[in-house]
Design a protein around this motif. Sequence first.
Motif, PDB file in Angstrom:
ATOM      1  N   TYR A   1       0.843  -1.202   0.000  1.00  0.00           N
ATOM      2  CA  TYR A   1       0.000   0.000   0.000  1.00  0.00           C
ATOM      3  C   TYR A   1       0.877   1.250   0.000  1.00  0.00           C
ATOM      4  O   TYR A   1       0.632   2.200  -0.741  1.00  0.00           O
ATOM      5  N   VAL A   2       1.903   1.286   0.847  1.00  0.00           N
ATOM      6  CA  VAL A   2       2.767   2.466   0.952  1.00  0.00           C
ATOM      7  C   VAL A   2       3.523   2.665  -0.357  1.00  0.00           C
ATOM      8  O   VAL A   2       3.637   3.796  -0.866  1.00  0.00           O
TER       9      VAL A   2
ATOM     10  N   ARG B   1       1.125   3.898  -2.857  1.00  0.00           N
ATOM     11  CA  ARG B   1       0.740   5.284  -2.557  1.00  0.00           C
ATOM     12  C   ARG B   1       1.890   6.232  -2.869  1.00  0.00           C
ATOM     13  O   ARG B   1       1.650   7.344  -3.345  1.00  0.00           O
TER      14      ARG B   1
ATOM     15  N   VAL C   1       0.723   5.618  -7.488  1.00  0.00           N
ATOM     16  CA  VAL C   1      -0.401   6.568  -7.543  1.00  0.00           C
ATOM     17  C   VAL C   1       0.086   7.924  -8.051  1.00  0.00           C
ATOM     18  O   VAL C   1      -0.578   8.534  -8.917  1.00  0.00           O
TER      19      VAL C   1
ATOM     20  N   GLU D   1      -1.312   9.759 -11.209  1.00  0.00           N
ATOM     21  CA  GLU D   1      -1.852  11.120 -11.086  1.00  0.00           C
ATOM     22  C   GLU D   1      -1.157  12.060 -12.070  1.00  0.00           C
ATOM     23  O   GLU D   1      -1.803  12.887 -12.718  1.00  0.00           O
TER      24      GLU D   1
END
Length: 188
Positions: free
Chosen positions: A30-31, A34, A38, A42
């Motif tokens: 997840y980290v 992220r 991500v 973005e």
Amino acid sequence: MPVLEVNLGPLLPHYLSEVIMGALLMVVIYVVMRAKVVPAFEKMYEERRAAIEGGMEKAEAAQREAEEALAQYRAQLADARTEAARIREDAKNQGAQILAEMREEAQAESERIRSQARAAIEAERSQVVAQLRAEVGGLATTLAGRIVGESLQDDERARRTVERFLADLESQPAQGDGVAQRSGSTAL
């Protein structure tokens, strides 16, 4: 009541360490997602959005420029039509002016030719009158010499006689001209 037993088989963790390790790996994934994935997504999304918006803005700017160019073209076309109409009107006026000048020149030339013709006719008339005087004088002298019976070859006397005769002819009114014509026709 019967107890429902679910058998998960190999998916069921046997040890607590497997659960902790799975949870820890989930947090790490997840980290990392992220922190790295991500933001890349973005950034890519933002670039695409900017490219699309930029393209739309460029298209709108191009549309505005095209409309401005069309307006300028129409204004220039209207100016060109106005200029063409003015040039046609100027050419028409110049043509009329040239035509008027040519008419004036033609009239002046015609008047000059008439004046020259009148002068030529007058000169010819004077020459013919002088010739006629000489011929009439010679005929009158010869005739007078035959009538009188003496020679009028004396130039001075003949000239005076002829001058007197012609002066008498000129001083007589139109009736005298008819008499001179009748007497001249009978003498021949």
